[in-house]
Design a protein around this motif. Structure first.
Motif, PDB file in Angstrom:
ATOM      1  N   VAL A 167       0.829  -1.206   0.000  1.00 22.57           N
ATOM      2  CA  VAL A 167       0.000   0.000   0.000  1.00 22.57           C
ATOM      3  C   VAL A 167       0.860   1.251   0.000  1.00 22.57           C
ATOM      4  CG1 VAL A 167      -1.925  -1.117   1.205  1.00 22.57           C
ATOM      5  CG2 VAL A 167      -0.185   0.107   2.523  1.00 22.57           C
ATOM      6  N   VAL A 168       0.256   2.342  -0.457  1.00 18.77           N
ATOM      7  CA  VAL A 168       0.888   3.656  -0.423  1.00 18.77           C
ATOM      8  C   VAL A 168      -0.226   4.684  -0.256  1.00 18.77           C
ATOM      9  CG1 VAL A 168       0.796   3.917  -2.955  1.00 18.77           C
ATOM     10  CG2 VAL A 168       2.498   5.214  -1.626  1.00 18.77           C
ATOM     11  N   ASP A 169       0.045   5.757   0.467  1.00 15.32           N
ATOM     12  CA  ASP A 169      -0.973   6.790   0.680  1.00 15.32           C
ATOM     13  C   ASP A 169      -0.881   7.838  -0.426  1.00 15.32           C
ATOM     14  OD1 ASP A 169      -3.063   8.166   1.773  1.00 15.32           O
ATOM     15  OD2 ASP A 169      -1.925   9.063   3.413  1.00 15.32           O
ATOM     16  N   ALA A 170      -1.167   7.404  -1.642  1.00 17.29           N
ATOM     17  CA  ALA A 170      -1.116   8.287  -2.806  1.00 17.29           C
ATOM     18  C   ALA A 170      -1.944   7.661  -3.919  1.00 17.29           C
ATOM     19  CB  ALA A 170       0.327   8.490  -3.269  1.00 17.29           C
ATOM     20  N   ASN A 171      -2.379   8.501  -4.838  1.00 21.32           N
ATOM     21  CA  ASN A 171      -3.025   8.008  -6.048  1.00 21.32           C
ATOM     22  C   ASN A 171      -1.943   7.784  -7.100  1.00 21.32           C
ATOM     23  OD1 ASN A 171      -5.566   8.197  -4.937  1.00 21.32           O
ATOM     24  ND2 ASN A 171      -5.999  10.221  -5.793  1.00 21.32           N
ATOM     25  N   ASP A 172      -1.745   6.539  -7.514  1.00 23.99           N
ATOM     26  CA  ASP A 172      -0.675   6.229  -8.456  1.00 23.99           C
ATOM     27  C   ASP A 172      -1.089   5.009  -9.281  1.00 23.99           C
ATOM     28  OD1 ASP A 172       1.645   5.762  -9.848  1.00 23.99           O
ATOM     29  OD2 ASP A 172       2.972   5.967  -8.112  1.00 23.99           O
ATOM     30  N   ARG A 173      -1.662   5.267 -10.450  1.00 27.07           N
ATOM     31  CA  ARG A 173      -2.182   4.174 -11.280  1.00 27.07           C
ATOM     32  C   ARG A 173      -1.095   3.219 -11.750  1.00 27.07           C
ATOM     33  NH1 ARG A 173      -2.922   8.771 -14.007  1.00 27.07           N
ATOM     34  NH2 ARG A 173      -5.178   8.737 -13.720  1.00 27.07           N
ATOM     35  N   ALA A 174       0.154   3.684 -11.807  1.00 26.47           N
ATOM     36  CA  ALA A 174       1.245   2.846 -12.297  1.00 26.47           C
ATOM     37  C   ALA A 174       1.548   1.672 -11.368  1.00 26.47           C
ATOM     38  CB  ALA A 174       2.505   3.689 -12.491  1.00 26.47           C
ATOM     39  N   LEU A 175       1.062   1.739 -10.135  1.00 27.29           N
ATOM     40  CA  LEU A 175       1.375   0.708  -9.146  1.00 27.29           C
ATOM     41  C   LEU A 175       0.283  -0.342  -9.007  1.00 27.29           C
ATOM     42  CD1 LEU A 175       2.924   2.906  -6.304  1.00 27.29           C
ATOM     43  CD2 LEU A 175       4.122   1.544  -8.018  1.00 27.29           C
ATOM     44  N   ARG A 176      -0.791  -0.228  -9.774  1.00 33.73           N
ATOM     45  CA  ARG A 176      -1.907  -1.159  -9.591  1.00 33.73           C
ATOM     46  C   ARG A 176      -1.501  -2.611  -9.827  1.00 33.73           C
ATOM     47  NH1 ARG A 176      -5.887   2.659 -12.950  1.00 33.73           N
ATOM     48  NH2 ARG A 176      -6.475   4.093 -11.278  1.00 33.73           N
ATOM     49  N   GLN A 177      -0.799  -2.856 -10.892  1.00 32.08           N
ATOM     50  CA  GLN A 177      -0.307  -4.200 -11.201  1.00 32.08           C
ATOM     51  C   GLN A 177       1.173  -4.085 -11.535  1.00 32.08           C
ATOM     52  OE1 GLN A 177      -3.520  -6.062 -10.128  1.00 32.08           O
ATOM     53  NE2 GLN A 177      -1.932  -7.281 -11.125  1.00 32.08           N
ATOM     54  N   ILE A 178       2.006  -4.759 -10.770  1.00 34.15           N
ATOM     55  CA  ILE A 178       3.446  -4.680 -10.974  1.00 34.15           C
ATOM     56  C   ILE A 178       4.047  -6.076 -10.899  1.00 34.15           C
ATOM     57  CG2 ILE A 178       3.598  -2.344  -9.998  1.00 34.15           C
ATOM     58  CD1 ILE A 178       4.679  -3.612  -7.426  1.00 34.15           C
ATOM     59  N   VAL A 179       5.313  -6.166 -11.275  1.00 24.85           N
ATOM     60  CA  VAL A 179       6.094  -7.398 -11.106  1.00 24.85           C
ATOM     61  C   VAL A 179       7.263  -7.068 -10.198  1.00 24.85           C
ATOM     62  CG1 VAL A 179       7.462  -9.177 -12.233  1.00 24.85           C
ATOM     63  CG2 VAL A 179       5.417  -8.287 -13.356  1.00 24.85           C
ATOM     64  N   ARG A 191       7.390 -12.278  -9.146  1.00 28.65           N
ATOM     65  CA  ARG A 191       5.962 -12.610  -9.112  1.00 28.65           C
ATOM     66  C   ARG A 191       5.159 -11.338  -9.342  1.00 28.65           C
ATOM     67  NH1 ARG A 191       3.047 -11.253  -4.541  1.00 28.65           N
ATOM     68  NH2 ARG A 191       4.238 -10.520  -2.739  1.00 28.65           N
ATOM     69  N   GLU A 192       3.907 -11.548  -9.694  1.00 26.41           N
ATOM     70  CA  GLU A 192       2.996 -10.410  -9.838  1.00 26.41           C
ATOM     71  C   GLU A 192       2.604  -9.892  -8.464  1.00 26.41           C
ATOM     72  OE1 GLU A 192      -0.190 -10.160 -12.835  1.00 26.41           O
ATOM     73  OE2 GLU A 192       0.350 -12.232 -13.317  1.00 26.41           O
ATOM     74  N   ASP A 193       2.477  -8.590  -8.370  1.00 24.02           N
ATOM     75  CA  ASP A 193       2.049  -7.950  -7.123  1.00 24.02           C
ATOM     76  C   ASP A 193       1.278  -6.693  -7.495  1.00 24.02           C
ATOM     77  OD1 ASP A 193       1.732  -7.450  -4.440  1.00 24.02           O
ATOM     78  OD2 ASP A 193       3.829  -7.031  -4.007  1.00 24.02           O
ATOM     79  N   GLY A 194       0.945  -5.896  -6.531  1.00 23.08           N
ATOM     80  CA  GLY A 194       0.254  -4.644  -6.792  1.00 23.08           C
ATOM     81  C   GLY A 194       0.105  -3.838  -5.523  1.00 23.08           C
ATOM     82  N   PHE A 195      -0.262  -2.575  -5.694  1.00 20.45           N
ATOM     83  CA  PHE A 195      -0.478  -1.671  -4.578  1.00 20.45           C
ATOM     84  C   PHE A 195      -1.953  -1.286  -4.482  1.00 20.45           C
ATOM     85  CE2 PHE A 195       4.027  -1.200  -4.737  1.00 20.45           C
ATOM     86  CZ  PHE A 195       4.433  -0.615  -3.549  1.00 20.45           C
ATOM     87  N   ASP A 196      -2.425  -1.112  -3.267  1.00 22.74           N
ATOM     88  CA  ASP A 196      -3.685  -0.441  -2.985  1.00 22.74           C
ATOM     89  C   ASP A 196      -3.365   0.875  -2.285  1.00 22.74           C
ATOM     90  OD1 ASP A 196      -5.239  -2.550  -3.966  1.00 22.74           O
ATOM     91  OD2 ASP A 196      -5.294  -3.552  -2.023  1.00 22.74           O
ATOM     92  N   ILE A 197      -4.333   1.782  -2.241  1.00 23.90           N
ATOM     93  CA  ILE A 197      -4.159   2.961  -1.414  1.00 23.90           C
ATOM     94  C   ILE A 197      -4.302   2.529   0.044  1.00 23.90           C
ATOM     95  CG2 ILE A 197      -6.589   3.670  -1.441  1.00 23.90           C
ATOM     96  CD1 ILE A 197      -5.516   6.607  -1.686  1.00 23.90           C
ATOM     97  N   VAL A 198      -3.614   3.195   0.949  1.00 23.03           N
ATOM     98  CA  VAL A 198      -3.534   2.727   2.334  1.00 23.03           C
ATOM     99  C   VAL A 198      -4.906   2.605   2.991  1.00 23.03           C
ATOM    100  CG1 VAL A 198      -3.194   5.011   3.375  1.00 23.03           C
ATOM    101  CG2 VAL A 198      -2.246   3.003   4.486  1.00 23.03           C
ATOM    102  N   VAL A 199      -5.853   3.452   2.583  1.00 23.08           N
ATOM    103  CA  VAL A 199      -7.179   3.390   3.197  1.00 23.08           C
ATOM    104  C   VAL A 199      -7.959   2.156   2.776  1.00 23.08           C
ATOM    105  CG1 VAL A 199      -7.400   5.864   3.608  1.00 23.08           C
ATOM    106  CG2 VAL A 199      -8.055   4.913   1.394  1.00 23.08           C
ATOM    107  N   ALA A 200      -7.473   1.434   1.761  1.00 23.80           N
ATOM    108  CA  ALA A 200      -8.116   0.184   1.346  1.00 23.80           C
ATOM    109  C   ALA A 200      -7.462  -1.028   1.980  1.00 23.80           C
ATOM    110  CB  ALA A 200      -8.062   0.051  -0.178  1.00 23.80           C
ATOM    111  N   SER A 201      -6.390  -0.814   2.736  1.00 20.75           N
ATOM    112  CA  SER A 201      -5.688  -1.924   3.368  1.00 20.75           C
ATOM    113  C   SER A 201      -6.573  -2.601   4.410  1.00 20.75           C
ATOM    114  CB  SER A 201      -4.413  -1.411   4.045  1.00 20.75           C
ATOM    115  OG  SER A 201      -3.860  -2.392   4.903  1.00 20.75           O
TER     116      SER A 201
END
Length: 636
Positions: A167-179, A191-201
């Motif tokens: 998670v990260v406390d920012a809006n950043d579409r580039a982090l939705r799906q990452i490797v 492996r595949e991973d991704g970020f959510d915004i911290v409030v969705a954790s």
């Protein structure tokens, strides 16, 4: 009229130790101060309050959000101030703002005008560091997972079935799906991973539902982070992660005490979004306030179909809370928008559109009164352009439901502007109510989702593909069927289509994805195109935010949804200046949308499917973000 930040910076704040002692009876040695005007109340002191009787709990909710803004947080603050002016001992409980919206489109979340909580800049930025602690705990768990795999994978993680995201406390579409793990053996397994915004954790949800440090640690240990190849769950406690995570959250779990512009106490603690999480402030803050005051005013995110439903079915169910009354916030502008009027025309009287748009308010009234069983009042967050004919029509329509409509001017006048609203709330709190949940614990997960969709959203049915239905059944069979559900969907409509205004019926809600939150003890049903981390708009807000030479924050914290009311001389919303380079070309753009610079690289946003013409028509009032959400208007 002064801007929100100018009003806030001119506030005559009292030391928080004085507020705590004089208004709440909290000794100074039971506070953990963060400067002169913010403090945490010690958990030890909170434990000493357990035998006190509870005050009355008031829920502030709203109609479905629009670009015109409603002002739910502003109304919560104004109502709390008004109750105190009436001589009642009242506290407000809010969520902490997230930095994603602060630096995105929505802006700050500390109220607006003369109904704000202060120190506003601190609250809207890092505040007391709670979100940082939550993000650190979340990402520590993520690091421990990948380190465990790198060090031999004793627990047998199937790297294809790791469910825990960073998670990260920012809006950043580039982090939705990452490797992750690229660069060779020393960097772990790719492996595949991704970020959510911290409030969705899930940790944010756990943080807001935990009742003590012991409960927090237990819940953290229950988090399911992934599965083995034979589908056996692996929990945070299996990694021995719940102990250090609790340590990181130890100080954050104590609720934050601040004040309103009128020097009334306010708890601001936790901050899950209501469209992708459960949308309520912490149980600890709410329960503490109930022990310290006769009236506690709290809010739940977005409309009564999202935040209020989750407040009822998740927070109240888990914490044993029982609200006494509810306030539904609306503006006449917003109701005209739901009636089909575009933002640029909302300042004009339009009774026909208002009558069409009132159906949105009526659906919310019906839900609050007949589905949740709560007495309610409609608070019109008054604006200067509201006409008497429009107000009369709204009052007459609401009267059919036996609900009173009250114009409130707290944005311009503070608590004084909400005195009539406060009197009605006190009256409602003394009435018996039929508070109830939308579904029972023993209903199946599928039936719980169907109950919310059909009874609250007005849908005809729910659907899911075979894979999702199998996942729901597996969760049911694994013993999670008694959990409540947490629906993640667009906040802009009762449906999953943000463009369907008003009160659509007969639509079908599709469940796209399902997630287990075993620590928070609910099941997340992700519907439609909602994203769990947003993207920044073309012009991130606020562009003028800066630090002057004296170290003082300058610029604006945009808060269109927190400033619905207006003084007679308040500036109207401006539409085109959000994209000033378009101002002189709007007519040409509408005539030939292909010329829109906004869409020079793509004729259509793949995440929102908004055609170019739609976007151009909304320049300055509605812009798209990568998360598929429609952004609010900004002011000059």
């Amino acid at each position: 009229m002064l801007s929100n930040i100018e009003i806030a910076q001119q506030a005559k704040m009292k030391r928080i130790s004085q507020i705590a002692l004089e208004r709440l009876g909290i000794p100074e040695d039971q506070l953990e101060p963060y400067g002169h005007y913010k403090a945490k109340v010690s958990l030890k002191y909170i434990e000493s309050l357990k035998d006190r009787p509870d005050g009355k709990l008031i829920l502030v909710t709203a109609i479905s959000p629009t670009p015109a803004g409603e002002g739910k947080t502003t109304t919560t603050v104004g109502l709390g101030d008004a109750l105190n002016q009436l001589g009642k001992k009242a506290i407000i409980c809010l969520r902490e703002p997230a930095l994603g919206p602060v630096f995105g489109v929505k802006g700050g979340a500390a109220g607006g005008g003369y109904s704000q909580v202060v120190p506003m800049e601190d609250i809207n930025l890092h505040f007391t560091g709670d979100f940082s602690a939550i993000a650190l705990a979340n990402n520590l768990l993520a690091a421990l997972i990948d380190n465990h795999i790198h060090q031999g994978n004793e627990l047998g993680f199937d790297v294809r079935r790791i469910t825990w995201r960073r998670v990260v406390d920012a809006n950043d579409r580039a982090l939705r799906q990452i490797v992750i793990g690229l660069g060779g053996p020393g960097n772990g397994y790719p492996r595949e991973d991704g970020f959510d915004i911290v409030v969705a954790s899930e940790i944010m949800a756990i943080f807001c539902l935990a009742t003590s440090l012991k409960d927090l640690k237990e819940r953290l240990g229950n988090i399911v982070v992934g599965y083995t190849r034979d589908q056996k769950p692996i929990r945070a406690r299996d990694l021995k992660a719940h102990g250090p995570m609790t340590v990181l959250l130890k100080n954050a779990l104590a609720p934050n005490l601040v004040q309103t512009l009128e020097n009334n106490p306010a708890f601001i603690h936790g901050g899950p979004f209501a469209n992708i999480a459960h949308g309520c402030n912490s149980v600890i803050a709410t329960k503490t306030a109930l022990k310290l005051a006769d009236y506690v005013v709290t809010e739940a995110g977005f409309g009564a179909d999202l935040g209020a439903e989750k407040f009822i079915d998740i927070k109240c169910r888990k914490a044993g809370l029982r609200p006494s009354a509810s306030v539904i916030v609306a503006t006449i502008r917003a109701l005209k928008y739901h009636g089909g009027v575009e933002v640029k025309d909302l300042g004009r009287e339009n009774l026909e559109a208002l009558e069409k748009g009132i159906v949105n308010l009526e659906r919310h009234i019906d839900n609050v009164r007949n589905r949740y069983g709560l007495p309610c009042v409609v608070a019109i967050n008054s604006r200067a352009e509201d006409t008497e004919a429009e107000v009369k029509l709204l009052i007459e329509r609401a009267a059919r439901y036996g609900v009173k409509v009250i114009r409130a001017t707290h944005f311009a006048e503070g608590g004084k502007g909400a005195l009539e609203l406060a009197r009605e709330v006190v009256r409602l709190c003394d009435e018996p109510n039929n508070f109830r949940f939308v579904y029972e614990d023993n209903a199946s997960l599928w039936d719980k989702m169907k109950a919310v969709a059909t009874q609250i959203y007005g849908a005809s049915d729910i659907t899911a593909d075979t894979k999702v239905r199998q996942q729901i059944q597996q969760l049911q069979d694994a013993g999670y069927g008694h959990y409540p559900i947490c629906v993640a969907k667009t906040q802009y409509s009762f449906s999953t289509d943000p463009k369907l205004r008003g009160a659509p019926t007969g639509h079908v809600v599709n469940i796209r994805e399902v997630r287990l939150a075993a620590g928070a003890e609910f099941i997340v049903m992700i519907c439609g195109d909602i994203m769990t981390i947003g993207g920044l708009p073309a012009r991130p807000a606020p562009p003028s935010l800066h630090l002057d030479d004296g170290g003082r924050v300058g610029g604006c914290f945009w808060a269109p949804s927190g400033g619905g009311a207006a003084a007679p001389n308040r500036r109207p919303f401006s539409f085109l200046p959000v994209f000033p380079r378009f101002a002189h070309r709007r007519s040409a753009l509408l005539a030939d949308p292909r010329r829109a610079p906004l869409c020079s690289q793509r004729r259509r946003s793949p995440e929102t499917s908004l055609p170019v013409r739609t976007i151009v028509e909304r320049i300055g009032s509605v812009v798209w973000e990568g998360g598929g959400s429609i952004a609010c208007a900004r002011r000059r």
